[in-house]
Design a protein around this motif. Structure first.
Motif, PDB file in Angstrom:
ATOM      1  N   ASN A  89       0.940  -1.350   0.017  1.00 24.93           N
ATOM      2  CA  ASN A  89       0.403  -0.237   0.056  1.00 24.93           C
ATOM      3  C   ASN A  89       1.089   1.977   0.423  1.00 24.93           C
ATOM      4  O   ASN A  89       2.045   1.274   0.192  1.00 24.93           O
ATOM      5  N   PHE A  91       0.419   6.140   0.423  1.00 25.60           N
ATOM      6  CA  PHE A  91      -0.461   6.505   0.373  1.00 25.60           C
ATOM      7  C   PHE A  91       0.420   8.522   0.263  1.00 25.60           C
ATOM      8  O   PHE A  91       1.176   7.933   0.959  1.00 25.60           O
ATOM      9  N   LEU A 127       0.351  12.462   1.547  1.00 27.55           N
ATOM     10  CA  LEU A 127      -0.716  13.509   3.394  1.00 27.55           C
ATOM     11  C   LEU A 127      -0.041  14.351   2.998  1.00 27.55           C
ATOM     12  O   LEU A 127       1.460  14.815   2.695  1.00 27.55           O
ATOM     13  N   ARG A 155       1.852   8.202  -7.964  1.00 28.68           N
ATOM     14  CA  ARG A 155       1.220   9.023  -6.593  1.00 28.68           C
ATOM     15  C   ARG A 155       1.539  10.232  -6.317  1.00 28.68           C
ATOM     16  O   ARG A 155       0.677  10.718  -5.886  1.00 28.68           O
ATOM     17  N   THR A 158      -3.110  14.428  -4.608  1.00 32.06           N
ATOM     18  CA  THR A 158      -1.562  12.854  -3.367  1.00 32.06           C
ATOM     19  C   THR A 158      -0.976  13.748  -2.405  1.00 32.06           C
ATOM     20  O   THR A 158      -1.131  13.284  -1.484  1.00 32.06           O
TER      21      THR A 158
END
Length: 149
Positions: free
Chosen positions: A104, A106, A108, A138, A146
């Motif tokens: 995974n 992500f 932030l 990404r 993102t």
């Protein structure tokens, strides 16, 4: 790269508030009943609206994320820096490793203070051939998507 206007940010805020409020109302009404559902949903939705304002350090410590430097992962840090430059970002997002076997990733933060977190499971799957495509996905397509609002 253009920054979102005040009207755009306000519209995003209103849409998020309505969506979170509706989801919270449906969930709480199903659990607590219709007489308490609306009040509890409003309280929960209001609390969730402040979640994006949480400090980046707090979120990273929650995931036990560790910063990756050019010494730890030179190819990944260099690929991320190059894609950030091509995307017109003022600076490359910081790269963090999250201890998890699940593949995974992500992002932030905001464009001026952003981070990309990658789990151990995904780092194990990345090799020299597919990592640039991953970083492009990404961070390069839409830096604001993102890296913040």
């Amino acid at each position: 790269m253009t920054t979102p206007s005040a009207n755009h940010r306000l519209l995003n805020f209103v849409q998020s508030a309505l969506l979170l409020g509706l989801i919270a109302w449906i969930a709480v009404t199903a659990i607590a009943g219709p007489e308490n559902g609306l009040l509890m949903a409003l309280a929960m939705g209001g609390g969730l609206l402040f979640a994006p304002a949480m400090p980046r350090r707090l979120l990273l410590s929650t995931y036990q994320a560790q910063r990756l430097t050019g010494r730890d992962a030179p190819g990944l840090v260099a690929a991320l820096a190059e894609l950030a430059r091509r995307s017109g970002l003022q600076r490359a997002p910081a790269l963090y490793r999250v201890p998890s076997r699940l593949p995974n990733a992500f992002g932030l933060g905001r464009p001026e203070d952003s981070a990309i977190c990658v789990t151990d499971g995904l780092l194990d799957q990345l090799d020299g051939e597919n990592s640039p495509g991953f970083w492009r996905m990404r961070s390069g397509i839409s830096p604001t998507a993102t890296c913040g609002l």
